[in-house]
Design a protein around this motif. Structure first.
Motif, PDB file in Angstrom:
ATOM      1  N   GLN A  39       0.870  -1.166   0.000  1.00 14.64           N
ATOM      2  CA  GLN A  39       0.000   0.000   0.000  1.00 14.64           C
ATOM      3  C   GLN A  39       0.913   1.224   0.000  1.00 14.64           C
ATOM      4  N   SER A  40       0.878   1.992  -1.077  1.00  7.00           N
ATOM      5  CA  SER A  40       1.774   3.145  -1.175  1.00  7.00           C
ATOM      6  C   SER A  40       1.106   4.393  -0.611  1.00  7.00           C
ATOM      7  N   ARG A  44      -2.240   3.683  -3.907  1.00 10.17           N
ATOM      8  CA  ARG A  44      -2.127   2.537  -4.805  1.00 10.17           C
ATOM      9  C   ARG A  44      -1.707   1.286  -4.037  1.00 10.17           C
ATOM     10  N   ILE A  45      -2.064   0.139  -4.593  1.00 11.45           N
ATOM     11  CA  ILE A  45      -1.516  -1.141  -4.142  1.00 11.45           C
ATOM     12  C   ILE A  45      -0.533  -1.534  -5.234  1.00 11.45           C
ATOM     13  N   THR A  46       0.739  -1.595  -4.881  1.00 17.75           N
ATOM     14  CA  THR A  46       1.772  -1.800  -5.885  1.00 17.75           C
ATOM     15  C   THR A  46       2.388  -3.196  -5.795  1.00 17.75           C
ATOM     16  N   LEU A  47       3.061  -3.549  -6.858  1.00 17.16           N
ATOM     17  CA  LEU A  47       3.711  -4.855  -6.967  1.00 17.16           C
ATOM     18  C   LEU A  47       5.056  -4.855  -6.252  1.00 17.16           C
ATOM     19  N   VAL A  48       5.270  -5.867  -5.427  1.00 16.52           N
ATOM     20  CA  VAL A  48       6.552  -6.053  -4.752  1.00 16.52           C
ATOM     21  C   VAL A  48       6.901  -7.538  -4.749  1.00 16.52           C
ATOM     22  N   GLU A 141     -10.990  -5.383  -0.824  1.00 18.84           N
ATOM     23  CA  GLU A 141     -11.849  -4.538   0.030  1.00 18.84           C
ATOM     24  C   GLU A 141     -11.288  -3.123   0.146  1.00 18.84           C
ATOM     25  N   TYR A 142      -9.987  -3.005   0.310  1.00 21.61           N
ATOM     26  CA  TYR A 142      -9.343  -1.696   0.383  1.00 21.61           C
ATOM     27  C   TYR A 142      -9.589  -0.910  -0.913  1.00 21.61           C
TER      28      TYR A 142
END
Length: 185
Positions: A39-40, A44-48, A141-142
């Motif tokens: 979660q940035s 955004r929800i980013t790829l890690v 959900e987020y």
């Protein structure tokens, strides 16, 4: 001059900014273990890189830099990583080193591509300000609860992520929110 590659799987691909890469990104990078698990700050929800059940091909580009420290510095600047965190948040590999756990084919792939060094972003997973890996359900959900600009940038990140980065969480996001991949020109 050393041959240095940068690996990518997220926004580096469609928004490299001033990252000095030569030309286009290639699809057949080494296999990676990656997920939408960070979660940035902008929502955004980013790829890690995280341990997953399935390995996917990363993307890669050659760097225009002359040496490894210059390549690392360029990636630090692009990713807006505080210099004090460069050692832990920029991954690096050099000829003769073993492959990292989350990039298990890196050594063989780099050798086949005549690379001296490889770098990548190595930010940890994060959710609700904790260094944890959220579940797919938590991520969906987020994202459902976002609105306005936060929702717009979160959706753009998911849609613009390269199609080959077809993770389990991405499938959940697509089936719940219908945020399917879009090509970026």
């Amino acid at each position: 001059m050393a041959r240095i590659a940068c690996l990518g799987w997220g926004s580096l691909i469609w928004e490299p900014k001033d990252l000095p890469v030569q030309g286009k990104w290639f699809n057949e990078g080494p296999l990676i273990s990656v997920e939408f698990a960070r979660q940035s700050n902008n929502g955004r929800i980013t790829l890690v890189l995280v341990e997953t059940e399935c390995l996917l091909h990363s993307l890669w580009a050659l760097m225009k830099t002359q040496d490894l420290p210059s390549a690392i510095e360029a990636l630090v600047v692009r990713e807006e990583i505080p210099p004090k965190n460069a050692d832990k948040h920029i991954g690096r590999w050099s000829t003769g080193q073993p492959s990292p756990k989350l990039i298990p084919t890196l050594s063989e792939w780099a050798q086949a591509n005549n690379l001296d060094h490889v770098i990548w972003t190595s930010l940890p997973p994060k959710f609700n300000k904790m260094d944890i890996i959220p579940t797919a359900e938590q991520v969906v959900e987020y994202l459902k609860k976002l609105s306005g600009e936060s929702r717009k940038v979160a959706e753009q990140y998911i849609r613009f992520a390269p199609q080959q980065i077809a993770t389990r969480y991405r499938h959940c996001i697509e089936s719940s929110l219908h945020w399917y991949p879009m090509d970026v020109d």
